[in-house]
Every structure is written in structure tokens, then in C-alpha cells.
Design a protein around this motif. Structure first.
Motif, PDB file in Angstrom:
ATOM      1  N   GLY B 435     -42.344 -88.958 -22.944  1.00 57.66           N
ATOM      2  CA  GLY B 435     -41.437 -87.654 -23.308  1.00 57.66           C
ATOM      3  C   GLY B 435     -41.091 -86.948 -21.943  1.00 57.66           C
ATOM      4  N   PRO B 450     -38.253 -86.441 -26.829  1.00 63.95           N
ATOM      5  CA  PRO B 450     -39.507 -85.582 -27.403  1.00 63.95           C
ATOM      6  C   PRO B 450     -40.828 -86.104 -26.957  1.00 63.95           C
ATOM      7  N   GLN B 451     -41.738 -85.147 -26.741  1.00 65.39           N
ATOM      8  CA  GLN B 451     -43.146 -85.777 -26.280  1.00 65.39           C
ATOM      9  C   GLN B 451     -44.030 -86.133 -27.395  1.00 65.39           C
ATOM     10  N   ASP B 455     -43.274 -81.315 -30.555  1.00 67.23           N
ATOM     11  CA  ASP B 455     -42.366 -81.086 -29.248  1.00 67.23           C
ATOM     12  C   ASP B 455     -42.123 -79.521 -29.095  1.00 67.23           C
TER      13      ASP B 455
END
Lengths: 182, 621
Positions: B435, B450-451, B455
Motif C-alpha cells: 500500500g 490501500p494499505q 486504510d
């Protein structure tokens, strides 16, 4: 055949029970409605006690049958007892003044219990079957006087303390507001 | 003889009685006037929690003018007990409607059919002491605390022990026995759709049986565990319950149709030929952008719309097909030109000033200040090197061009056909597999991947959108883009959006509502019932419906009360097997709360006295 005075006494007892039942019903209904009737029941109790004291004193030298005199007195005491229960919501008060009043009232109730025993020990006299008694036996009178010597001062003490309690309960806000501003 | 004795005795009794009375009153007055008076006047000991107030009546009793009614208290209408109740609220915070029934707005309760005071005539019926047999309520619909909580009953008295009769004072539907008279539950406990769109039925009957999703849960407790109080069941987090082989890939974004990451800045595809012919000078613009067919992103619209002129150009350009401007008017082409310069300025500002530029543009566009913590989330850790790399690679002469543009000499369009863009480079995207920001040179886009679950970048933009879009529609396209169930991160595939008001949607980020100080009037302790479960476990009570083919339909709209539950609703018969006369407790407060707001102990003044501050007493010489 029952004498007229016996019929009256029974009527008085029934009336006392009915009044007590009405008081309890009113208390239950008001309690369920989140209303507090301590004010009304407190002053009604004081009034009942004053009536009780005055009647006790007033009848000392009246030439009535002791049984006829004691019966309504005991009925009044019973109503006062119910009023007291309603007033304190059938709980034991924990305040000093309230506790003292409760103790004194308890003593008064105990003396009323003695009065009840005394009342039951009074034998119906022959003349009661025909007409209201006009005399009292010296022995009964002495016992009645001993009982009154204990009960009257006790009951006036209770009335006095109840008045102090009532005035204090309902006017300390006024006094605090006027004197302390809070 | 007897009469004479009787008179003497009567006089003796009179003096004895009067004397005893006066002596008692005098003694009581003396004691009340003594230092013990303050102690004697207290009508009973306070509970332990309030014991420290016993010397100071004013902590609980108000200095109300009503106090001057003195001996008339109880005869004339008084608001003294309500004034006292406000003293209670100094410490016990119960919200805005503290003294109204249940601590809720009276208007909410009045339509209820079994509330006696409401149905008897509403506000017009409310008079304090209107009747000894109706609850004493003020004209404002307020009740005094002491109606239920009576102090001075001794140090060990339980102020919260309230009998059922208290409830029935207002609730006219009389309940003599729970098992006989209590109304059946209405949709309990599933009164709304789940906040997380999780279909228990399809998962239990279908998805958990699939071979390719790893080992399925074997017990309800794999996902649900009791909270610290045992009252509620908590739901395990995404990583524990939903991630792994099932949904992790969806959240990470890899393989989505529109690339893996959220497009933040994109060089839109332009019909450079038409612009060139029309003599619209926009300087360098990569012709390859036409291949990628990039479009102006919602984020760009928001960041550009702070300038009224650009906002106007944006709305005009929205009507155009930027890849085919042959039919565009001269004004339209000029608007496209101005918009291109605005995009270039945006890119230069972001690469030069970074987060400060981002903040300024968001604030300009929304007319709302952004806090540093919000900015950190909204920026998502955007680094200068990423933006600069994009700028240097896509528009290498940007700085000089913009200087020329500001001087009024727009450089002619250079479609940079001689430049070679590494269109097939996907290493940047792979590099941020965990991410973060990256440049996708294939489509001239600056993207955020997105992490993982929760997120902060996606969440903060969605939250901002939900909070602001009712007042400022400029953020609506951002919200709409991210809230789409197919959007990168797929947040809204599971997290439902409630329309709690006409203007502000509520995003359900957790399985449980964060009640804060509010709560429902029904309480239930799961842990207390664990020993009663049979071999069906939780399904002893929570029985699955046969099938819920329309379960997900509830999430296609925003009213949380419109839904079909995966579980059968519970009836009172579930409870009455135990909760019945001479069995388990059946008191109202066993299952109900009175106060809708969780009582909180309000912190009174807590001044911080700084050493040496003005007015502070100091022992130092």
C-alpha cells in the motif's frame, strides 16, 4: 343479645379498620403514581395524636364505661399507627430526630398495646346489658389512671416533637433562604 | 368524691402533658441550636457515595425561591424538587433531556400508546401535583430525580433499586407477571440490518463449505466473543474473521478493473490535434495520454474547484468529450486550455509545496478548515519524491512553462511525441504491494493503493465526504467514487451507509454502534446465559432463517430499518422458559434501563493551577 354499647364498639372497630384500609389503598395508589404523601400523612398523624391526647384527657373525669371510652381510643391509635407507617413509607427512619420520633412513637404504640390488654381485661358489667354504664370500679379506674399517667406525657412529647419535626421539615428551606441566602 | 378526684387527676394530667410537651419541644430546640443541630436536622444518613456531602446541604438542595414557601410545601405547586434535581445533574450527567422521561425528548415518547401521561392529554395535562394519583410532572415534561431515587434512607440504601410499580406509574399497560402480560418482542433483537453486510446464512450454508477458502470457522466464538462486561458479543476484526484466503485480495485492490490503486491525479486524455489547430497553447502534454484515456478524477475536481474560474471551466468541460473536441466551440476550447493550465499548476504546487498545497486547496474548495491530523490522513503519506517523479517524467518543462503562462505567453502545444514513456512499467505498482502512493506512467496517473483493511486514506476521504457533502457538493464525486461497492478497497461492499438524517449519511465502520453515552432501554447479558446453551450453542436462541436470498437487498438502500434478518426474531417465549414467577428474575429493570443516556459522572471544575500564576497563593517568600 348484644348491648347497644357493644354494637357501637363493633361499629367503631369496623370503621377504624375501614379507614386504615382506605389509608393504605391511598398510599399504594399514590406511591404507584410516584407521589409522596409524607406531608399529608405527617400532619394527619399529628392531628390524630392531638385528638388522641385531648380525648384521653377529656374523658378522664367523664362517667362513661371504660370499655366504651377505650374502644374508640384504640381505634384512633390503630389509625395513627397506619398513618405513621404511611408517613415513613414503612421504613425505619435513620435520622436522629426522625429516629427519636420513631422510638417515642414506638413507646406510645407499646403503651397503646398495654391499653388494649387493659381493655380486654375489663369485664362487661351487668348494667351494660341494659344501659350505658354510669360508673367505674375503683380498681379499673386506678389502672386506667396509672396507664394515663404514663401515656399522656408520652403522647404530648410525641406531639411536641412531631410539631418540631414538621415545622423544621417544611420551613428550614425558608429559614435557609432568608437567613443564609441559600 | 369521684368527680373531685377526677378533676384533680385531670388537672394533674393536663399539667403533666403540657409540661412534657413543652419540655420536649424546649429540649429539641436546645439540641437543634447546639453544634449538634446540623447533624440532628438531617432526616437520615446519606448513602456512602454521597456521605461526604452530609455537612453541606447546598450540594444537593437548591437555593430556589420555592424554598420560601416553607410550611406550604406540599400544598402549593412547587418546582423545588426539580430545582434539587438540577443539582443532581451537576455530577450525574444524563444528556440534554436529563429530567424528561427516560432522558429522552418528550415529543418522542408522546406517541407511545401505553404511556398514561401522554395519552391522557399530552402537555396540557401536565400540572405539577395535578392529581395525587398521577405522576407529578412539570409543564415542561420534567420529573424530579427523587421520585425514584430517594436519599437519606441510610448509608447502605440502594438508590438504584426501583420497584416495578415505578414503571407502571406511567406505563398504563399493567404487567402483573412477565410471562403473562409482557407484550411480545417486536423484531428483537434484530431491529435493524447489520452494520457490516455479512450474510450469516449464505456464509454458513454456502461459502464456508467452499474448498478454496481455507479452513472454515468451527464455532460462533471463532468470530464472536463476549466483551469485558459479558453483556455484548464482540465481532472479530477483518483480519481475523474475513481476511486470509477470503477477502484480503479485494481490500488490497490488486486486479480491480480500474487498476489497483485509487487514481488521484491523472493527466486527462485530450484531443491535442484539435487544440493545436485551434491554436490553444497548453505547452507540453503527452500525446500517449490519449491511449490511456485518462479522465479528470473526482479528487482533481475538488482540488481545482477552489478557484471560481476553474470551477466554471470544469463544469463547462464536463459536457465535452475531451478526446474529440472537433465540435467544441471556441469558448469550450479556451476553457479546456485554461483547465489544462490549472491542472499543471496543481501538479507544480503539489510537487513544490506538498501537503501544505493539498491542505490549502481542500480548504479553499470546501470552505472548511482541515486539522493537521485530518490532513495527515487525507494526504495518506504522499511523498514529495512521488509527485516530483510524476512531474519530471510527464511534464519535464512544467516549471518554465508555467512561468511563461503567468507572463501571458502560453507556449504552443507540444504533444511530446518524441518522448518515450515506459508504458508497460508496472514495477511501481508492485513495489507498493503493501500500500501507498505510486506513479502509473502507463496512464499518467498518480495513484494510492490501500494499505489493507481500515486504510486511513480511504476512510478519511469517505468520512470527509459524509460530513461535508450536504453543505458542499464539491466533495460528493469523491464520496460517490469511493463509496461504490466496486471501488478500490471495496469499503462499502461490507460497511453499510445509513441515512440517519436527510443530510448526513452515517458510515458504519464497526459491527457495533459506538453508542457513546446513549444506549437502548433494553439490556441483556450474554455471558449470564452461556450456561443455559445446549449443544446448538448460540443457535439455541439465535436460530437461522431457512434462507435469506434477499439479505443483500437491504444494503442497496440506506434505511437501516428495512432489511431481512438472517436469524429468526426472538419471542418472549424464549425468555419465559426461565424468567417466570418463582423462577428467574422478572423485574422490569432486569432487562430494561430507565435512562437512555448512560449516566456519567461529570467532572466538576478541575482547574490547573500553574506555579507562579497570577493570584496563586505562594508559600515562598
Amino acid at each position: 343479645m348484644r348491648s347497644p354499647s357493644t354494637a357501637i364498639r363493633v361499629g367503631q372497630a369496623v370503621a377504624a379498620f375501614l379507614i386504615a384500609a382506605l389509608l393504605l389503598a391511598a398510599y399504594t395508589a399514590s406511591d404507584h403514581a410516584l407521589q409522596r404523601i409524607a406531608f399529608a400523612s405527617g400532619w394527619a398523624l399529628t392531628l390524630a395524636l392531638v385528638t388522641w391526647v385531648v380525648r384521653s384527657w377529656w374523658n378522664v373525669h367523664r362517667s362513661e364505661s371504660l370499655r366504651d371510652w377505650l374502644a374508640p381510643q384504640l381505634g384512633l391509635g390503630f389509625i395513627a399507627l397506619v398513618l405513621f407507617g404511611v408517613h415513613v413509607r414503612f421504613r425505619i427512619p435513620s435520622g436522629w430526630l426522625d429516629g427519636m420520633l420513631a422510638v417515642l412513637f414506638g413507646l406510645l404504640a407499646a403503651s397503646a398495646g398495654l391499653g388494649l390488654l387493659f381493655h380486654r381485661s375489663l369485664r362487661p358489667r351487668e348494667d351494660e346489658t341494659e344501659a350505658p354504664a354510669e360508673g367505674r370500679s375503683p380498681e379499673d379506674l386506678r389502672r386506667a389512671h396509672r396507664w394515663l399517667l404514663f401515656t399522656i406525657p408520652l403522647s404530648t412529647s410525641v406531639v411536641a416533637l412531631a410539631l418540631v419535626h414538621g415545622v423544621l421539615e417544611h420551613s428550614h428551606g425558608l429559614l435557609a433562604h432568608l437567613m443564609l441566602g441559600k | 368524691m369521684r368527680g373531685s378526684f377526677g378533676s384533680r387527676f385531670a388537672r394533674t394530667l393536663l399539667w403533666l402533658g403540657v409540661g412534657a410537651g413543652f419540655a420536649t419541644a424546649a429540649l429539641a430546640s436546645l439540641l437543634l441550636g447546639s453544634p449538634l443541630g446540623g447533624r440532628i436536622v438531617i432526616p437520615g444518613d446519606l448513602t456512602v457515595a454521597h456521605a461526604s456531602f452530609s455537612e453541606d446541604c447546598t450540594r444537593c438542595h437548591a437555593a430556589s425561591f420555592d424554598a420560601t414557601k416553607g410550611v406550604l410545601q406540599g400544598i402549593v405547586p412547587s418546582r423545588l424538587s426539580l430545582a434539587d434535581s438540577r443539582k443532581c445533574l451537576d455530577c450525574h450527567s444524563l444528556g440534554e433531556h436529563s429530567l424528561e422521561a427516560h432522558g429522552m425528548p418528550t415529543a418522542l415518547l408522546e406517541p407511545l400508546p401505553d404511556v398514561a401521561t401522554a395519552s391522557a392529554g399530552g402537555a396540557s395535562n401536565r400540572n405539577h401535583d395535578a392529581s395525587i394519583f398521577s405522576p407529578p410532572v412539570s409543564a415542561d415534561g420534567e420529573y424530579a430525580c427523587m421520585l425514584c431515587h430517594q436519599e437519606h434512607q441510610g448509608s447502605v440504601a440502594d438508590l438504584t433499586a426501583i420497584g416495578d410499580a415505578r414503571c407502571q406509574a406511567c406505563h398504563s399497560h399493567q404487567i402483573h407477571a412477565f410471562e403473562d402480560d409482557h407484550p411480545d418482542f417486536d423484531r428483537y433483537p434484530y431491529e435493524r440490518r447489520l452494520r457490516i453486510a455479512f450474510d450469516h446464512g449464505s456464509h454458513i450454508h454456502q461459502h464456508f463449505l467452499a474448498k478454496d477458502t481455507g479452513p472454515p470457522p468451527t464455532a460462533c466464538t471463532d468470530c464472536h466473543t463476549p466483551d469485558a462486561t459479558g453483556a455484548s458479543m464482540l465481532t472479530a476484526g477483518f483480519d481475523e474473521a474475513c481476511g486470509g484466503a477470503c477477502h484480503a485480495r479485494e481490500v488490497a485492490g490488486r486486479g480491480r478493473v480500474d487498476g489497483s490503486g485509487v487514481p488521484f491525479i491523472v493527466l486527462p486524455a485530450l484531443d491535442t490535434l484539435t487544440l493545436k489547430r485551434a491554436g490553444v497553447g497548453i505547452g507540453q502534454w503527452p500525446a500517449d495520454s490519449a491511449i490511456a484515456e485518462g479522465r479528470i478524477t473526482p479528487f482533481m475536481e475538488l482540488l481545482l474547484a477552489g478557484s471560481p474560474e476553474t470551477a466554471e471551466d470544469l463544469s463547462r468541460v464536463k459536457e465535452l468529450d475531451l478526446l474529440d473536441l472537433r465540435d467544441a466551440s471556441r469558448e469550450d476550447l479556451d476553457a479546456v486550455g485554461r483547465l489544462v493550465w490549472a491542472i499543471k499548476a496543481l501538479l507544480l504546487e503539489l510537487s513544490a509545496d506538498g501537503h501544505a498545497a493539498l491542505r490549502e486547496r481542500i480548504e479553499q474548495s470546501l470552505g472548511k478548515e482541515i486539522s493537521p491530523s485530518s490532513l495527515a490522513s487525507l494526504a495518506g503519506g504522499l511523498s514529495p519524491s512521488t509527485v516530483k517523479a510524476a512531474r519530471m517524467k510527464w511534464l519535464p518543462s512544467l516549471d518554465a512553462e508555467l512561468t511563461q503562462h503567468e507572463l501571458g505567453a502560453d507556449p504552443p502545444l507540444d504533444s511530446m511525441e518524441s518522448m518515450v514513456f515506459d508504458a508497460g512499467d508496472s514495477s511501481e505498482e508492485d513495489w507498493v504491494a503493501a500500500g501507498g502512493w505510486y506513479c502509473s506512467h502507463a496512464d499518467f496517473s498518480l495513484r494510492y493503493r490501500p494499505q489493507g483493511h481500515a486504510d486511513t486514506f480511504l476512510r478519511s476521504w469517505l468520512d470527509l465526504g459524509a460530513q461535508v457533502m450536504h453543505a458542499n457538493p464539491r466533495v460528493t464525486p469523491v464520496f460517490a467514487a469511493l463509496a461504490d461497492s466496486e471501488a478500490v478497497g471495496r469499503c462499502m461492499k461490507c460497511h453499510s451507509v445509513d441515512a440517519v438524517s436527510e443530510t448526513m449519511p452515517k458510515l458504519n465502520w464497526t459491527a457495533r454502534s459506538n453508542h457513546g453515552s446513549t444506549r437502548t432501554l433494553v439490556k441483556f447479558s450474554h455471558a449470564a446465559h452461556f450456561p443455559l446453551l445446549d449443544d446448538r450453542g448460540c443457535q439455541t436462541c439465535h436460530r437461522l432463517n431457512g434462507g435469506t436470498p434477499h439479505f443483500m437487498d437491504a444494503y442497496a438502500q440506506s434505511d437501516p430499518s428495512v432489511f431481512s434478518s438472517a436469524f429468526q426474531h426472538l419471542g418472549t417465549d424464549t425468555c419465559t422458559t426461565c424468567h417466570a414467577s418463582r423462577a428467574a428474575d422478572t423485574r422490569c429493570l432486569t432487562c430494561h434501563e430507565y435512562h437512555a443516556q448512560r449516566p456519567r459522572t461529570a467532572l466538576r471544575d478541575a482547574p490547573l493551577r500553574l506555579s507562579g500564576s497570577e493570584g496563586e497563593d505562594s508559600d515562598s517568600p
